[in-house]
Design a protein around this motif. Sequence first.
Motif, PDB file in Angstrom:
ATOM      1  N   LEU A   1       0.823  -1.203   0.000  1.00  0.00           N
ATOM      2  CA  LEU A   1       0.000   0.000   0.000  1.00  0.00           C
ATOM      3  C   LEU A   1       0.859   1.255   0.000  1.00  0.00           C
ATOM      4  N   ARG A   2       2.132   1.113   0.363  1.00  0.00           N
ATOM      5  CA  ARG A   2       2.990   2.283   0.477  1.00  0.00           C
ATOM      6  C   ARG A   2       3.681   2.627  -0.835  1.00  0.00           C
ATOM      7  N   SER A   3       4.317   1.634  -1.478  1.00  0.00           N
ATOM      8  CA  SER A   3       5.111   1.907  -2.669  1.00  0.00           C
ATOM      9  C   SER A   3       4.553   1.273  -3.930  1.00  0.00           C
ATOM     10  N   ASN A   4       3.378   0.647  -3.855  1.00  0.00           N
ATOM     11  CA  ASN A   4       2.727   0.055  -5.020  1.00  0.00           C
ATOM     12  C   ASN A   4       3.633  -0.942  -5.733  1.00  0.00           C
ATOM     13  N   LYS A   5       4.185  -1.872  -4.977  1.00  0.00           N
ATOM     14  CA  LYS A   5       5.033  -2.903  -5.550  1.00  0.00           C
ATOM     15  C   LYS A   5       4.589  -4.275  -5.047  1.00  0.00           C
TER      16      LYS A   5
ATOM     17  N   ILE B   1     -15.955  -5.970   3.058  1.00  0.00           N
ATOM     18  CA  ILE B   1     -17.001  -5.991   2.036  1.00  0.00           C
ATOM     19  C   ILE B   1     -17.911  -4.804   2.297  1.00  0.00           C
ATOM     20  N   LEU B   2     -17.844  -3.819   1.413  1.00  0.00           N
ATOM     21  CA  LEU B   2     -18.598  -2.583   1.594  1.00  0.00           C
ATOM     22  C   LEU B   2     -19.203  -2.129   0.273  1.00  0.00           C
ATOM     23  N   PRO B   3     -20.314  -1.400   0.329  1.00  0.00           N
ATOM     24  CA  PRO B   3     -20.805  -0.742  -0.886  1.00  0.00           C
ATOM     25  C   PRO B   3     -19.712   0.157  -1.460  1.00  0.00           C
ATOM     26  N   ILE B   4     -19.693   0.313  -2.764  1.00  0.00           N
ATOM     27  CA  ILE B   4     -18.558   0.958  -3.414  1.00  0.00           C
ATOM     28  C   ILE B   4     -18.344   2.391  -2.922  1.00  0.00           C
ATOM     29  N   ALA B   5     -19.419   3.141  -2.673  1.00  0.00           N
ATOM     30  CA  ALA B   5     -19.269   4.520  -2.201  1.00  0.00           C
ATOM     31  C   ALA B   5     -18.653   4.552  -0.804  1.00  0.00           C
ATOM     32  N   GLU B   6     -19.098   3.651   0.066  1.00  0.00           N
ATOM     33  CA  GLU B   6     -18.544   3.593   1.415  1.00  0.00           C
ATOM     34  C   GLU B   6     -17.100   3.112   1.408  1.00  0.00           C
ATOM     35  N   PHE B   7     -16.780   2.167   0.511  1.00  0.00           N
ATOM     36  CA  PHE B   7     -15.416   1.641   0.442  1.00  0.00           C
ATOM     37  C   PHE B   7     -14.424   2.733   0.045  1.00  0.00           C
ATOM     38  N   GLU B   8     -14.760   3.511  -0.952  1.00  0.00           N
ATOM     39  CA  GLU B   8     -13.856   4.576  -1.404  1.00  0.00           C
ATOM     40  C   GLU B   8     -13.608   5.584  -0.281  1.00  0.00           C
ATOM     41  N   LYS B   9     -14.660   5.917   0.477  1.00  0.00           N
ATOM     42  CA  LYS B   9     -14.515   6.852   1.584  1.00  0.00           C
ATOM     43  C   LYS B   9     -13.662   6.247   2.691  1.00  0.00           C
ATOM     44  N   TRP B  10     -13.927   4.982   3.013  1.00  0.00           N
ATOM     45  CA  TRP B  10     -13.160   4.308   4.060  1.00  0.00           C
ATOM     46  C   TRP B  10     -11.686   4.177   3.680  1.00  0.00           C
TER      47      TRP B  10
ATOM     48  N   ARG C   1      -9.812   6.008   1.784  1.00  0.00           N
ATOM     49  CA  ARG C   1      -9.089   7.285   1.845  1.00  0.00           C
ATOM     50  C   ARG C   1      -8.700   7.626   3.278  1.00  0.00           C
ATOM     51  N   MET C   2      -9.512   7.190   4.254  1.00  0.00           N
ATOM     52  CA  MET C   2      -9.299   7.581   5.634  1.00  0.00           C
ATOM     53  C   MET C   2      -8.558   6.522   6.464  1.00  0.00           C
TER      54      MET C   2
ATOM     55  N   ILE D   1      -7.760   0.869  11.972  1.00  0.00           N
ATOM     56  CA  ILE D   1      -7.985   0.715  10.537  1.00  0.00           C
ATOM     57  C   ILE D   1      -9.324   0.053  10.252  1.00  0.00           C
ATOM     58  N   PHE D   2      -9.644  -0.976  11.023  1.00  0.00           N
ATOM     59  CA  PHE D   2     -10.841  -1.757  10.749  1.00  0.00           C
ATOM     60  C   PHE D   2     -11.816  -1.665  11.926  1.00  0.00           C
TER      61      PHE D   2
END
Length: 584
Positions: free
Chosen positions: A453-457, A503-512, A514-515, A569-570
Amino acid sequence: MATDIRETDCLQPDCYQFITRNYRALFIVLVLVAVFLRLHGIDRGFEYDEIWPLQAFSDRSAVEVLFNRDRPNLHRLHNTLIALTTTNSLANEQTLRIWAFCAGVLTVVVIGLMAQSSSGSKYSGLVAALGAALSPALVHYSQTARGYAFQYLFGLLVFWVITQKEWASRFSLRWLILLLLVSILAILSVVTSIFILVAAYTWYLLSSIPEMRAGSLSIKSWGSKYVLPVLICSSIICIWLIWIWPGLSQGRQYSEAVQFGMNALSVPFDVIMPLFPGSLMPLLFLVSVALTWRISVTQFTCILIVITVVGAYFTGIGPPRVYTYLIPFALVVVGAGVTRMMSAVSVKIRDGQVVRILGFVVIGILFATELSANRHHWRGQLDYKSLVPDLLKSASSKSYLIFDAVDGRCVNFYHGPEVVQNNYLSMVRGNGPAELVLVNIRGSRPSLSAYTLRSNKNVSIPLEPKLVEGEITHNGVTSCRVPIYPVSSQVIPSAGVLLAVVILPIAEFEKWERMAFDEEAREKWFLVNAWLTRAIYVAQNEQSPEKRICAVFCANTDNEFRKYDIQKIFPDKNIRYFGIGVDK
């Protein structure tokens, strides 16, 4: 440099009639063999390096692709042809690879003709064409939608044009335009062709030394005949490289920097040996160099190897495919060397014709053995187009399939919806999945492939072999079954791997998303199946299906991790946890 010696003086001409009478027929047979080998397997599934150019460039204009400078576009000529002739929605394996196929077949022809021309022997041309037809690297990249086959073709043509000194004297402007054209096509094919151009221009300047020693070349003539063409071509190529530098510099992240010191001494071996794994070709090439060192193509090939190795010190060592442009030139030298060996033996044996025919057969067996042993060595990914359906059929309803982070893009391209559906259902059935299926395990120790998640590798989390309960084999591909068990976030296991299923609805997942992950969390958590973490429709009821994302994160549960507050985180109570390497 002894380039004033006629190249036909270095080798004995063919002394028997079989080759001369049947040369064209034999040459055509070798070309047909090359065509057959390059057609066989051309319909296999795409590799990762074929998919992303298709998705990035196929729906753009050819002009935009050719002159784009903001993205890594190292195979510019091939990508431009893709933009001209296909779209993402209509592309298939054969249509996308047809350009590389044509260039690859022409490369075999050019290698044979160049070997014959440089050595003055038709036998040499046949040996070189045979090696080119059966070369596993040349076969593979002639049926792969990348620019390497074009690099081989235009790299050879650059050397051929620059050796035509009669043209340079009689038709200087036409010769210069032709040299500039093939140089541009070479650098557009693959940007590493810069090494071929530097070697060609260097050889051309050095080839003037015999004329200067003989006093037949004045300083003025030397400047106009030798220096000026090199300056013109080099200036245009440099301007182009400066123009595309923003995108070019992004590609350097995939090369391995050389650490100066004792390790630097291994660079020549790191560059050359992976081209011929387990093969006698390096030894055959060295013997051929010793026998044919006065031939221009041998001198040029040695210069090219030196420049390539020196370049690797400064640009970093890339994967073996980056240096496959050395193979066509090496085959030309080998063709000349084998001819010299056969000529030497024929002098001492009465029936020289039989010796040459047997020598040709033995060399053919050597090349065929290398093709059989190393053809799969050059394939970057498995054929997931045909493999995944078999995996899905054999997987149980409680199996969650995990693919290598790079291979996931190939899986997503062909079977993304089916794999996502299977993995989602395995998570929501009962208490969740009973096992992970790690697809295509490499090496003796299984590992969990994920994405940082940090360096995308890519990262591999090693697992103890005792955790594997069984293996699944499809078409020679081994996958292992690793059982997992539900655990509580309040009782983190002291050792093993922890999986968190979101497992989250797509709108909630994107918000989660980011935070959720701060810098500390990005160091500890990895995303499983990055290319297959995508939205899926879930029917809440028949009238209103809901789009959800099922994401699986993993982390090593060492002592440092146990001190980390997982609830940061969770925090959602609905998030589920599973353990690998823990008690039930």
